[in-house]
Design an enzyme around this catalytic site. Structure first.
Site, PDB file in Angstrom:
ATOM      1  N   GLU A 109       9.229  42.412  16.966  1.00  0.00           N
ATOM      2  CA  GLU A 109       9.370  43.850  17.205  1.00  0.00           C
ATOM      3  C   GLU A 109       8.597  44.278  18.446  1.00  0.00           C
ATOM      4  O   GLU A 109       7.404  44.004  18.583  1.00  0.00           O
ATOM      5  CB  GLU A 109       8.879  44.623  15.961  1.00  0.00           C
ATOM      6  N   LYS A 132      10.844  39.560   3.314  1.00  0.00           N
ATOM      7  CA  LYS A 132      10.226  39.545   4.646  1.00  0.00           C
ATOM      8  C   LYS A 132       8.794  40.017   4.502  1.00  0.00           C
ATOM      9  O   LYS A 132       8.519  40.906   3.675  1.00  0.00           O
ATOM     10  CB  LYS A 132      11.004  40.464   5.604  1.00  0.00           C
ATOM     11  N   GLU A 176       4.967  40.660   7.003  1.00  0.00           N
ATOM     12  CA  GLU A 176       4.419  40.777   8.358  1.00  0.00           C
ATOM     13  C   GLU A 176       3.190  39.890   8.532  1.00  0.00           C
ATOM     14  O   GLU A 176       2.404  39.735   7.599  1.00  0.00           O
ATOM     15  CB  GLU A 176       4.032  42.241   8.630  1.00  0.00           C
TER      16      GLU A 176
HETATM   17  O1  KIV Z   1      11.025  48.081   7.827  1.00  0.00           O
HETATM   18  C1  KIV Z   1      11.833  47.907   8.756  1.00  0.00           C
HETATM   19  O2  KIV Z   1      12.765  48.683   8.969  1.00  0.00           O
HETATM   20  C2  KIV Z   1      11.648  46.737   9.601  1.00  0.00           C
HETATM   21  C3  KIV Z   1      12.521  46.639  10.819  1.00  0.00           C
HETATM   22  C4  KIV Z   1      12.010  47.530  11.859  1.00  0.00           C
HETATM   23  C5  KIV Z   1      12.632  45.234  11.293  1.00  0.00           C
HETATM   24  O3  KIV Z   1      10.825  45.928   9.344  1.00  0.00           O
END
Ligand code: KIV
Length: 271
Positions: free
Chosen positions: A189, A120, A122
């Protein structure tokens, strides 16, 4: 179960099918073997090795200090604990921004050294080149929009994002850009529920929310928040299922008391 009798792993395709049939996706963060094993055993669909490890595991104020090596260490532990859940790992701050070749190398390290299933990252249009490059190497990518904690010093606060129309339109545009770049899902988020609903309706890929309302395709929480280990964090979106801070403190006080009073160990608790 698979035809071989082993447990069937949740995949990115599973999540896509869940969205199509309207089944909500459950996701939690995990950072270590023991908790990953419990969550997996309980049937969680997705485990996220979040860079929130920087806060809840290492005690930093932000997610910025955590390194790729730290993330790989946490991811390796989670992978050893989970046999069913899809395991996604955050690319940490500084391991992908502004350099798609570096982004690819970081993603490859996570897949190779930890055995994770996806990464993942951002951001919106500014990270599309990196996303395409990572996906071209066969690594599934989840996006993350709205409040993106790696940019906290740009935002200045952790308040709700995209309340104004211009920012909401920008977010929708970014969500489409991530889908077109090939992301298999995105996290939203801390945004208004109406905006979460609109994005989930417009996108074909699953949209997982944390403070994005009930109309998105699934929910994620940080495990320490869900279990009530964090004490001084009570955003509106958080539902606590336990109060482990108090429970663990009480148990620890009792343990200390039992040692001091010479009650522990007793005759049956020794060789
Ligand atoms: O790092 C994390 O815990 C996250 C979540 C808040 C989605 O990215």
């Amino acid at each position: 179960m698979s035809t071989h009798g082993e447990i069937k792993r949740v995949t990115t395709n599973t999540l896509q099918s869940m969205k199509q049939r309207g089944e909500k996706i459950s996701m939690l963060t995990a950072y270590d073997f023991s908790m990953a094993r419990i969550f997996d055993d309980a049937g969680i669909d997705v485990l996220l090795v979040g860079d929130s490890a920087s806060n809840v595991m290492a005690g930093h104020e932000t997610t910025l200090p955590i390194t790729l090596d730290h993330m790989i260490y946490h991811a390796q532990s989670v992978v050893r604990g989970a046999s069913r859940s899809l395991i996604i790992v955050d690319l940490p701050f500084g391991s992908y921004q502004g350099n798609s070749k570096e982004a690819l190398n970081s993603a490859i390290r996570i897949m190779k050294e930890a055995g994770a299933h996806a990464i993942k990252l951002e951001g919106g249009e500014e990270v599309v080149e990196s996303i395409k490059r990572i996906i071209s190497a066969g690594v599934p990518v989840m996006g993350h929009l709205g409040l993106t904690p790696q940019s906290i010093y740009k935002f200045g606060t952790y308040t709700v994002r995209a309340k104004e129309e211009a920012e909401a339109e920008q977010l929708i545009q970014n969500a489409h850009a991530l889908e077109e770049a090939g992301c298999f899902a995105i996290v939203l988020e801390k945004i208004p529920a109406t905006l979460g609903k609109r994005v989930a309706e417009e996108l074909k890929i699953p949209v997982i929310g944390i403070g994005a309302g009930k109309h998105v395709d699934g929910q994620v929480l940080v495990m320490h928040d869900m279990l009530g280990i964090t004490k001084d964090f009570s955003p509106r979106f958080l539902r606590r299922y336990l109060n482990l801070y108090d429970d663990i403190k009480t148990a620890t006080s009792k343990y200390i008391g039992d040692i001091k009073s010479k009650d522990f160990p007793n005759d049956q608790e020794q060789y």
